[in-house]
Design a protein around this motif. Sequence first.
Motif, PDB file in Angstrom:
ATOM      1  N   GLN A 144       0.802  -1.223   0.000  1.00 51.24           N
ATOM      2  CA  GLN A 144       0.000   0.000   0.000  1.00 51.24           C
ATOM      3  C   GLN A 144       0.836   1.274   0.000  1.00 51.24           C
ATOM      4  O   GLN A 144       0.296   2.368  -0.110  1.00 51.24           O
ATOM      5  N   SER A 159       4.362   3.649  -1.370  1.00 49.16           N
ATOM      6  CA  SER A 159       5.016   3.939  -2.647  1.00 49.16           C
ATOM      7  C   SER A 159       6.052   2.859  -2.956  1.00 49.16           C
ATOM      8  O   SER A 159       6.595   2.214  -2.046  1.00 49.16           O
ATOM      9  N   ASN A 160       6.344   2.686  -4.227  1.00 43.60           N
ATOM     10  CA  ASN A 160       7.318   1.662  -4.597  1.00 43.60           C
ATOM     11  C   ASN A 160       8.694   1.965  -4.039  1.00 43.60           C
ATOM     12  O   ASN A 160       9.425   1.056  -3.631  1.00 43.60           O
ATOM     13  N   ASN A 220       1.564   1.768  -7.517  1.00 42.70           N
ATOM     14  CA  ASN A 220       2.327   2.511  -6.512  1.00 42.70           C
ATOM     15  C   ASN A 220       3.636   3.044  -7.073  1.00 42.70           C
ATOM     16  O   ASN A 220       4.411   3.677  -6.345  1.00 42.70           O
ATOM     17  N   CYS A 221       3.885   2.771  -8.351  1.00 42.97           N
ATOM     18  CA  CYS A 221       5.113   3.217  -9.004  1.00 42.97           C
ATOM     19  C   CYS A 221       4.911   4.582  -9.671  1.00 42.97           C
ATOM     20  O   CYS A 221       3.808   4.919 -10.100  1.00 42.97           O
TER      21      CYS A 221
END
Length: 242
Positions: A92, A94-95, A144-145
Amino acid sequence: MKKNKFIFLSEKDILAIANNEKSFPKGGVVITVDDGWLSNEKNVIEIAQKHQVPITIFVATDAIEHGNYWWPYITKARDLGMDFPSVKKLKQVSNKERERVVTNIKKRISLERQALDLSQLKKASQSRYINIGAHTVHHPILINCEDGESFREIKNSKFQIEEWLNRKVVSFAYPNGDYSEREINYLQKLNFSSAYTTKPEYLTKEKLQKIYELPRFCIYEGISKAEAICRMMGVWQRFFKD
């Protein structure tokens, strides 16, 4: 399924049906497997060849090169009592944050190989029943990327597999089933022909009109035979949520 006269469809069959070059058979079945686990050699590849059933394996290339996926590191770290976020939590964020945590854990623990190695992948690809598709490089949650991250994950996995196997890679599966219109645009730009989600729905002729959003019923290790059959038939998903 063979005993009950189901018809097993390859990736080529799916594209032919989508392009109205072939009729959609009654009782059609598509089998796909994600990631490229070491155990696939015995429980997928050998079974496909024995029963002459087409299967697509979507592989994450970093694991093929280096031996492991990121989430087993998280699981082992937490089993050892280390204070790290759960796999669910890391899906959930950020990457970049996920990568930071995983890099930190890898400095402290090690794992035995859990993914197919390159020689096994090449051997599998030589089978007429095994199709190899792309599943990103590091198996991130693509939504999330950042834009560049998402594009590179898709592009580099495709190009790496094509270089390894000396053949075109045209099918893709979204890690964790997560995607957006951005990822669909990237797949089109990179000349992919199809992509698979984890939407638990039947694959119909109508669904094939959205060739980059093909649904799949998920079957998991460790479940009973009865549950597996219910999942394959789409019965389980009517009553339970994963």
